[in-house]
Design an enzyme around this catalytic site. Structure first.
Site, PDB file in Angstrom:
ATOM      1  N   GLU A 123       0.846  -1.194   0.000  1.00 44.47           N
ATOM      2  CA  GLU A 123       0.000   0.000   0.000  1.00 44.47           C
ATOM      3  C   GLU A 123       0.877   1.239   0.000  1.00 44.47           C
ATOM      4  O   GLU A 123       2.084   1.169   0.272  1.00 44.47           O
ATOM      5  CB  GLU A 123      -0.965  -0.018   1.200  1.00 44.47           C
ATOM      6  CG  GLU A 123      -2.064  -1.067   1.010  1.00 44.47           C
ATOM      7  CD  GLU A 123      -3.060  -1.130   2.150  1.00 44.47           C
ATOM      8  OE1 GLU A 123      -2.939  -0.361   3.113  1.00 44.47           O
ATOM      9  OE2 GLU A 123      -3.966  -1.976   2.061  1.00 44.47           O
ATOM     10  N   ARG A 298      -1.069   9.217   1.964  1.00 46.30           N
ATOM     11  CA  ARG A 298      -2.494   9.477   1.764  1.00 46.30           C
ATOM     12  C   ARG A 298      -2.843  10.962   1.808  1.00 46.30           C
ATOM     13  O   ARG A 298      -3.667  11.443   1.042  1.00 46.30           O
ATOM     14  CB  ARG A 298      -3.233   8.738   2.880  1.00 46.30           C
ATOM     15  CG  ARG A 298      -4.598   8.356   2.554  1.00 46.30           C
ATOM     16  CD  ARG A 298      -5.119   7.429   3.619  1.00 46.30           C
ATOM     17  NE  ARG A 298      -4.895   6.055   3.289  1.00 46.30           N
ATOM     18  CZ  ARG A 298      -5.256   5.046   4.077  1.00 46.30           C
ATOM     19  NH1 ARG A 298      -5.819   5.286   5.246  1.00 46.30           N
ATOM     20  NH2 ARG A 298      -5.041   3.813   3.708  1.00 46.30           N
ATOM     21  N   HIS A 365     -11.874   9.863   6.667  1.00 46.26           N
ATOM     22  CA  HIS A 365     -11.605   8.435   6.842  1.00 46.26           C
ATOM     23  C   HIS A 365     -11.165   8.077   8.255  1.00 46.26           C
ATOM     24  O   HIS A 365     -11.674   7.130   8.835  1.00 46.26           O
ATOM     25  CB  HIS A 365     -10.521   8.052   5.835  1.00 46.26           C
ATOM     26  CG  HIS A 365     -10.179   6.600   5.807  1.00 46.26           C
ATOM     27  ND1 HIS A 365     -11.121   5.636   5.537  1.00 46.26           N
ATOM     28  CD2 HIS A 365      -8.999   5.942   5.995  1.00 46.26           C
ATOM     29  CE1 HIS A 365     -10.543   4.442   5.556  1.00 46.26           C
ATOM     30  NE2 HIS A 365      -9.262   4.598   5.857  1.00 46.26           N
ATOM     31  N   ARG A 400      -1.757   9.068   9.112  1.00 48.65           N
ATOM     32  CA  ARG A 400      -1.559   7.636   9.370  1.00 48.65           C
ATOM     33  C   ARG A 400      -1.088   6.900   8.124  1.00 48.65           C
ATOM     34  O   ARG A 400      -1.600   7.101   7.034  1.00 48.65           O
ATOM     35  CB  ARG A 400      -2.868   7.009   9.848  1.00 48.65           C
ATOM     36  CG  ARG A 400      -2.809   5.507   9.987  1.00 48.65           C
ATOM     37  CD  ARG A 400      -4.044   4.968  10.658  1.00 48.65           C
ATOM     38  NE  ARG A 400      -5.239   5.098   9.866  1.00 48.65           N
ATOM     39  CZ  ARG A 400      -5.651   4.216   8.958  1.00 48.65           C
ATOM     40  NH1 ARG A 400      -4.922   3.142   8.698  1.00 48.65           N
ATOM     41  NH2 ARG A 400      -6.776   4.399   8.308  1.00 48.65           N
TER      42      ARG A 400
HETATM   43  P1  FAD Z   1     -14.332   0.713  15.457  1.00 48.01           P
HETATM   44  O1  FAD Z   1     -13.999  -0.474  14.648  1.00 48.01           O
HETATM   45  O2  FAD Z   1     -14.903   1.859  14.748  1.00 48.01           O
HETATM   46  O3  FAD Z   1     -15.349   0.254  16.585  1.00 48.01           O
HETATM   47  C1  FAD Z   1     -15.939   1.214  17.442  1.00 48.01           C
HETATM   48  C2  FAD Z   1     -17.033   0.523  18.212  1.00 48.01           C
HETATM   49  O4  FAD Z   1     -17.536   1.378  19.232  1.00 48.01           O
HETATM   50  C3  FAD Z   1     -18.225   0.131  17.368  1.00 48.01           C
HETATM   51  O5  FAD Z   1     -18.638  -1.141  17.748  1.00 48.01           O
HETATM   52  C4  FAD Z   1     -19.262   1.176  17.723  1.00 48.01           C
HETATM   53  O6  FAD Z   1     -20.573   0.743  17.521  1.00 48.01           O
HETATM   54  C5  FAD Z   1     -18.955   1.355  19.198  1.00 48.01           C
HETATM   55  N1  FAD Z   1     -19.431   2.603  19.791  1.00 48.01           N
HETATM   56  C6  FAD Z   1     -19.224   3.865  19.363  1.00 48.01           C
HETATM   57  N2  FAD Z   1     -19.825   4.739  20.186  1.00 48.01           N
HETATM   58  C7  FAD Z   1     -20.430   4.014  21.153  1.00 48.01           C
HETATM   59  C8  FAD Z   1     -21.235   4.340  22.272  1.00 48.01           C
HETATM   60  N3  FAD Z   1     -21.574   5.598  22.578  1.00 48.01           N
HETATM   61  N4  FAD Z   1     -21.686   3.338  23.069  1.00 48.01           N
HETATM   62  C9  FAD Z   1     -21.407   2.051  22.776  1.00 48.01           C
HETATM   63  N5  FAD Z   1     -20.668   1.683  21.701  1.00 48.01           N
HETATM   64  C10 FAD Z   1     -20.188   2.653  20.914  1.00 48.01           C
HETATM   65  N6  FAD Z   1      -7.458   0.448   8.890  1.00 48.01           N
HETATM   66  C11 FAD Z   1      -6.472  -0.439   8.646  1.00 48.01           C
HETATM   67  O7  FAD Z   1      -5.546  -0.551   9.439  1.00 48.01           O
HETATM   68  N7  FAD Z   1      -6.522  -1.207   7.523  1.00 48.01           N
HETATM   69  C12 FAD Z   1      -7.516  -1.132   6.613  1.00 48.01           C
HETATM   70  O8  FAD Z   1      -7.526  -1.852   5.618  1.00 48.01           O
HETATM   71  C13 FAD Z   1      -8.547  -0.186   6.842  1.00 48.01           C
HETATM   72  N8  FAD Z   1      -9.558  -0.038   5.953  1.00 48.01           N
HETATM   73  C14 FAD Z   1     -10.602   0.773   6.275  1.00 48.01           C
HETATM   74  C15 FAD Z   1     -11.704   0.848   5.408  1.00 48.01           C
HETATM   75  C16 FAD Z   1     -12.810   1.605   5.753  1.00 48.01           C
HETATM   76  C17 FAD Z   1     -13.991   1.664   4.822  1.00 48.01           C
HETATM   77  C18 FAD Z   1     -12.823   2.311   6.989  1.00 48.01           C
HETATM   78  C19 FAD Z   1     -14.018   3.119   7.384  1.00 48.01           C
HETATM   79  C20 FAD Z   1     -11.715   2.276   7.823  1.00 48.01           C
HETATM   80  C21 FAD Z   1     -10.603   1.515   7.467  1.00 48.01           C
HETATM   81  N9  FAD Z   1      -9.492   1.458   8.302  1.00 48.01           N
HETATM   82  C22 FAD Z   1      -8.485   0.576   8.031  1.00 48.01           C
HETATM   83  C23 FAD Z   1      -9.482   2.156   9.581  1.00 48.01           C
HETATM   84  C24 FAD Z   1      -9.859   1.153  10.653  1.00 48.01           C
HETATM   85  O9  FAD Z   1     -10.858   0.291  10.152  1.00 48.01           O
HETATM   86  C25 FAD Z   1     -10.364   1.792  11.921  1.00 48.01           C
HETATM   87  O10 FAD Z   1      -9.563   2.866  12.287  1.00 48.01           O
HETATM   88  C26 FAD Z   1     -10.360   0.750  13.025  1.00 48.01           C
HETATM   89  O11 FAD Z   1     -11.131  -0.344  12.609  1.00 48.01           O
HETATM   90  C27 FAD Z   1     -10.887   1.321  14.307  1.00 48.01           C
HETATM   91  O12 FAD Z   1     -11.078   0.262  15.201  1.00 48.01           O
HETATM   92  P2  FAD Z   1     -11.681   0.567  16.626  1.00 48.01           P
HETATM   93  O13 FAD Z   1     -11.824  -0.742  17.303  1.00 48.01           O
HETATM   94  O14 FAD Z   1     -10.899   1.610  17.278  1.00 48.01           O
HETATM   95  O15 FAD Z   1     -13.101   1.226  16.308  1.00 48.01           O
HETATM   96  C1  SIN Z   2      -7.528   0.985   2.317  1.00 50.84           C
HETATM   97  O1  SIN Z   2      -7.723  -0.221   2.113  1.00 50.84           O
HETATM   98  O2  SIN Z   2      -7.202   1.788   1.429  1.00 50.84           O
HETATM   99  C2  SIN Z   2      -7.706   1.516   3.680  1.00 50.84           C
HETATM  100  C3  SIN Z   2      -6.524   1.144   4.461  1.00 50.84           C
HETATM  101  C4  SIN Z   2      -6.436   1.974   5.703  1.00 50.84           C
HETATM  102  O3  SIN Z   2      -7.260   2.839   5.972  1.00 50.84           O
HETATM  103  O4  SIN Z   2      -5.470   1.758   6.421  1.00 50.84           O
END
Ligand code: FAD
Ligand code: SIN
Length: 602
Positions: A123, A298, A365, A400
């Protein structure tokens, strides 16, 4: 819900959020004997994590030829524009392989290469292929499904409690320490008490009109922590992914950006396989902005697209991702095999990307900033941990590196659990962390309706990346924005989430300047006087809670962006003194001669 008598001897940890950070932490804590209560505001799979495509970056024990942990550290620091916490980056990259192994023990299967080893993707801004993926481009869904399965098994075994549709609304404090969570379930208020709380609530993409994030990303955790007195950091740095499918290429009212209701991110891994960006005239424009073109970091690619569109007189328009050669060079069926989800989703949108261009534009994002934590997930408030996207460990710096977010959630989620199990969260004080940009507002916002606030004492600065580090944007050709976008936004409109999102995209998005940010602050402050984001609503309407959280987060982001006068990483100010001199002549030239880009994809 109250503390269970039968488990009184076991330390209880309340985890809020069921993305990668929350699920993984819940499993580790449960398997180590803690009494875990996991709250999630939707179903367990409702998270940013579910949508992750590209994968998880990690240098494994048998890395790709030439790859090393040192190289991963260097790439992360470079992408972060010299603003990373170097110690945290070192920890994350060095410890990655152990958390990948733990994920596999919890049932996650990564895609394999022909030789049986892990298939490693490349990437942008990575110097070697080191991205583990699952189901091709369905990494998040596969990882989440496996972790949810493991969590539900433990719930069935009676050692873990899961509460879904449980929307956390505030943190409860006792004797200066976080000791519980208040939440809404089916419109009713409930509380759960414990020895500590781990916030794993993810990000805040819903702050912006165009976002890759699902509906749950409403900055709840940040707002809860701020109202409880926690310090925040780096809130001016919000990452915009360069390639989000533009499915409805119309602008909103008064030419403001449209709201995409069903966003589809087109993974950076597609550019990693060789796809290129072109404008409406078929010009491959990226190389004019940065020598690394589509594989620049990015922030650079998003900014280049935004500036290019502005130069073409179409700031809310789109460019095209051309993946046709990827299919041609690798043979028919390659895109469908490597990117099955994207192939189907683009077909659903009426685009055969083996033969057609994909209209794309930058979309909000990932928030590099968040609740400030140390390397053990500890916030400035005793008893409160944060991990994953809601936290700011400093590993992501000002921008990031791709696929480092899932990794951060794993490594620092685990480190928070290790700290909790060691008993230190019960201690009298949390670590000293710096009040950084945005904290003055945070402190004053944590007022009347908050359950408790903790005075911040002006502790020492966290170690940050050395100024000598070469920012990833080095080599990038700056350009002034001829017609700042969003000037026509009617900031006298009354508050609604939709208007807030349009305001943020127009005035605090990929391209910013002091005038736009001041206008944003004025509108936000006016709305805040009515909506009162500093106060937890008394009612049971979840959307009202989310709206206040978004408004508070927007105020904090804009305040931080106004304070940072220079451009750095994802925070680009077209009025920054360093950039004023760097106008790319080529674009001044082309903007005079080039017709307006077509809004119509055909
Ligand atoms: P999240 O996975 O967002 O989980 C947050 C949780 O908290 C959810 O379950 C939500 O419902 C819950 N929550 C929120 N507020 C409350 C509340 N008030 N009460 C109770 N529950 C609550 N990153 C990578 O490293 N690689 C990738 O390939 C990548 N691709 C991505 C593609 C997309 C489309 C997106 C949107 C993001 C991508 N990212 C990627 C970024 C990455 O997915 C996120 O930054 C990461 O998953 C965040 O994980 P997390 O556990 O911190 O939060
Ligand atoms: C992507 O697959 O381009 C998203 C990866 C990321 O947000 O780290």
């Amino acid at each position: 819900m109250t503390r269970r008598g039968s488990t009184a001897a076991r330390a209880r940890l309340i985890i809020v959020g069921s993305g990668i950070a929350g699920l993984y932490a819940a499993l580790l804590a449960t398997d180590s004997g803690a009494d875990v209560v996991l709250l999630s505001k939707g179903q367990l799979r409702d998270s940013n994590t579910w949508y992750a495509q590209g994968g998880i970056s990690a240098v494994l024990d048998g890395p790709a030829p030439g790859d090393t942990v040192t190289a991963h550290i260097a790439d992360t620091l470079q992408a972060g524009a010299g603003h990373c916490n170097e110690e945290a980056v070192r920890l994350m990259c060095a410890e990655a392989s152990r958390d990948i192994a733990a994920l596999q023990r919890f049932g996650v299967h990564f895609d394999a290469a022909a030789d049986g080893g892990p298939a490693l993707g490349l990437e942008a801004a990575h110097s070697a292929p080191r991205i583990l993926h699952a189901g091709g481009d369905a990494t998040g869904a596969k990882v989440t499904a496996a972790l949810i399965h493991a969590v539900l098994e433990r719930q069935a075994g009676g050692v873990l409690t899961v509460r879904t549709s449980a929307h956390a609304t505030s943190l409860l404090q006792q004797n200066g320490k976080v000791a519980g969570v208040e939440f809404l379930q089916d419109g009713n208020r409930a509380t759960v008490h414990g020895d500590a709380v781990l916030l794993a609530t993810g990000g805040a993409g819903q702050l912006f009109a165009r976002t890759t994030n699902p509906a749950v990303a409403t900055a709840d955790g940040l707002a809860l922590a701020v109202r409880a007195g926690a310090a925040t950091a780096d809130l001016e740095f919000f990452q915009f992914h360069p390639t989000c499918l533009v499915s409805s290429p119309s602008a909103g009212p008064a030419g403001t950006p449209c709201l995409d209701r069903d966003p589809l991110l087109i993974s950076e891994a597609v550019r990693g396989e060789g796809a290129v960006l072109t404008d409406g005239n078929g010009k491959h424009f990226m190389r004019a902005y940065h020598p690394d073109a589509e594989l620049a970091s990015r922030d650079v690619v998003s900014r280049s697209i935004a500036l290019h569109l502005a130069k073409l007189g179409d700031p809310n328009g789109h460019v095209y991702l051309d993946a046709r050669d990827v299919e041609r060079i690798n043979g028919a069926g390659f895109l469908a095999r490597r990117f099955p989800t994207l192939t189907q989703r683009t077909l659903d949108a009426g685009i055969d990307w083996t033969r057609e261009l994909v209209p794309v534009a930058p979309a909000a994002h990932y928030w590099m900033g968040g609740v400030a934590t140390d390397a053990h997930g500890r916030t400035t408030v005793p008893g409160l941990y944060a991990a994953g996207e809601v936290a700011c460990t400093g590993v992501q710096g000002a921008n990031r590196l791709a696929s480092n977010s899932l990794l951060e959630g794993l490594v620092f989620g685990r480190r928070a659990i290790e700290d909790f199990l060691s008993g230190s969260s019960a201690g009298p004080s949390a670590p000293a962390l710096p009040p950084r940009t945005g904290n003055r507002l945070a402190s004053s916002a944590a007022g009347a309706g908050a359950h408790a606030t903790t005075a911040l004492s002006g502790p020492p600065e966290l170690p940050r990346g050395s100024d000598a580090a070469q920012p990833a944007s080095a080599g990038w050709k700056a350009a002034t924005v001829p017609e700042p976008i969003g000037r026509s936004f009617d900031h006298l409109e009354p508050f609604s989430r939709e208007v807030l999102r349009r305001l943020m995209t127009a005035k605090a998005g990929v391209l910013r300047d002091g005038v736009l940010l001041a206008e944003a602050a004025e509108a936000l402050d006016r709305w805040a006087g009515v909506v009162r984001p500093d106060v937890v609503p008394a009612g049971g309407d979840v959307r009202e809670h989310e709206d206040r959280n978004l408004l508070l987060a927007a105020q904090l982001l804009v305040a931080a962006a106004r304070e940072r006068m220079e451009s750095l990483g994802a925070h680009y100010r077209s009025d920054s003194p360093a950039d004023a001199a760097g106008i790319a002549d080529e674009f001044a030239e082309t903007s005079r001669t080039r017709p307006k880009a077509s809004l119509v994809h055909d």
